[in-house]
Write an enzyme that holds these catalytic residues in place. Structure first.
Site, PDB file in Angstrom:
ATOM      1  N   HIS A 189       0.871  -0.996  -0.130  1.00  0.00           N
ATOM      2  CA  HIS A 189       0.047  -0.133   0.021  1.00  0.00           C
ATOM      3  C   HIS A 189       0.869   1.154  -0.106  1.00  0.00           C
ATOM      4  CE1 HIS A 189      -2.429  -3.259   1.951  1.00  0.00           C
ATOM      5  NE2 HIS A 189      -3.134  -2.849   1.232  1.00  0.00           N
TER       6      HIS A 189
HETATM    7  S1  FES Z   1       1.688  -0.619   3.251  1.00  0.00           S
HETATM    8 FE1  FES Z   1      -0.012  -1.991   3.598  1.00  0.00          FE
HETATM    9  S2  FES Z   1       0.797  -3.712   4.380  1.00  0.00           S
HETATM   10 FE2  FES Z   1       2.577  -2.512   4.051  1.00  0.00          FE
END
Ligand code: FES
Length: 234
Positions: free
Chosen positions: A199
């Protein structure tokens, strides 16, 4: 016929009186005090009381010193039963705890020993510890300086670099993103540390979160340096 009938009745009456007289006389004799004294020698022991109310005498079956003998027996039984119960409880608890404790192979995995001499400066190594990746970074002097330059108050999870390391050149941390648990990539991201592609979380050269959805810095596990060039994690 009348005189004959009269004579018969008279005869019957005399005969009856003659036959009955000795019986009456005998009954009179048997109830006399003299005859009773001669034939009655039995003394009733229950005179004046009912048989069902008589309590048998068990005195010859009773202990000579009843209170002390019975107490000693009671104490012995209580003590013996207590000792047996305690031994059983101890054995049960010991077996239970033995089954609950970690087995030898699990204990062996609890600690990991790493030879640091094989990790050159400026390189990362990933090892597996308790099923999780652990990042070990041999930092350069420039990286240490960069980590210490950061304004702690500007961080999402404020932490000084010196609080995250035992030796400045060795950074040891869990390789698990604090967002949802992905494994970040080393030597990547906007801050020269680690980048989580799941993410888009960016960690700096001290493993602190600088950008993206992760809320916390990468976690530091328990570790120690028992000797020069030797690291023990766990
Ligand atoms: S940024 Fe979502 S799991 Fe690492």
């Amino acid at each position: 016929m009348a005189p004959l009938a009269t004579a018969s009745r008279t005869l019957v009456a005399r005969t009856s009186s003659t036959l009955l007289r000795p019986a009456v006389s005998a009954r009179a004799i048997s109830t006399s005090p003299a005859l009773r004294d001669a034939s009655s020698t039995f003394e009733n022991p229950f005179k004046g009381e009912r048989k069902s109310e008589k309590v048998p005498d068990f005195s010859k079956y009773m202990a000579r010193n009843p209170s002390s003998v019975n107490q000693v027996f009671s104490y012995f039984m209580v003590g013996a039963m207590g000792a047996i119960s305690a031994a059983g409880a101890k054995s049960t608890i010991q077996e239970f705890l033995k089954n609950m404790s970690a087995s030898a192979d699990v204990l062996a995995m609890a600690k990991v020993e790493v030879d640091l001499s094989s990790i050159p400066e400026g390189k990362n190594v990933i090892i597996k510890w308790r099923g999780k990746p652990v990042f070990i970074r041999h930092r350069t002097a420039a990286e240490i300086e960069e980590a210490n330059k950061v304004n702690i108050q500007s961080l999402r999870d404020p932490q000084a670099d010196s609080d995250r390391v035992k030796k400045p050149e060795w950074l040891v941390m869990l390789g698990v993103c604090t967002h949802l648990g992905c494994v970040p990539i080393g030597e990547a991201g906007d801050f020269g540390g680690w980048f989580c592609p799941c993410h888009g979380s960016h960690y700096d050269i001290s493993g602190r979160i600088r950008k993206g959805p992760a809320p916390l810095n990468l976690e530091i596990p328990a570790y120690d340096f028992p000797e020069e060039n030797k690291l023990v994690i766990g």
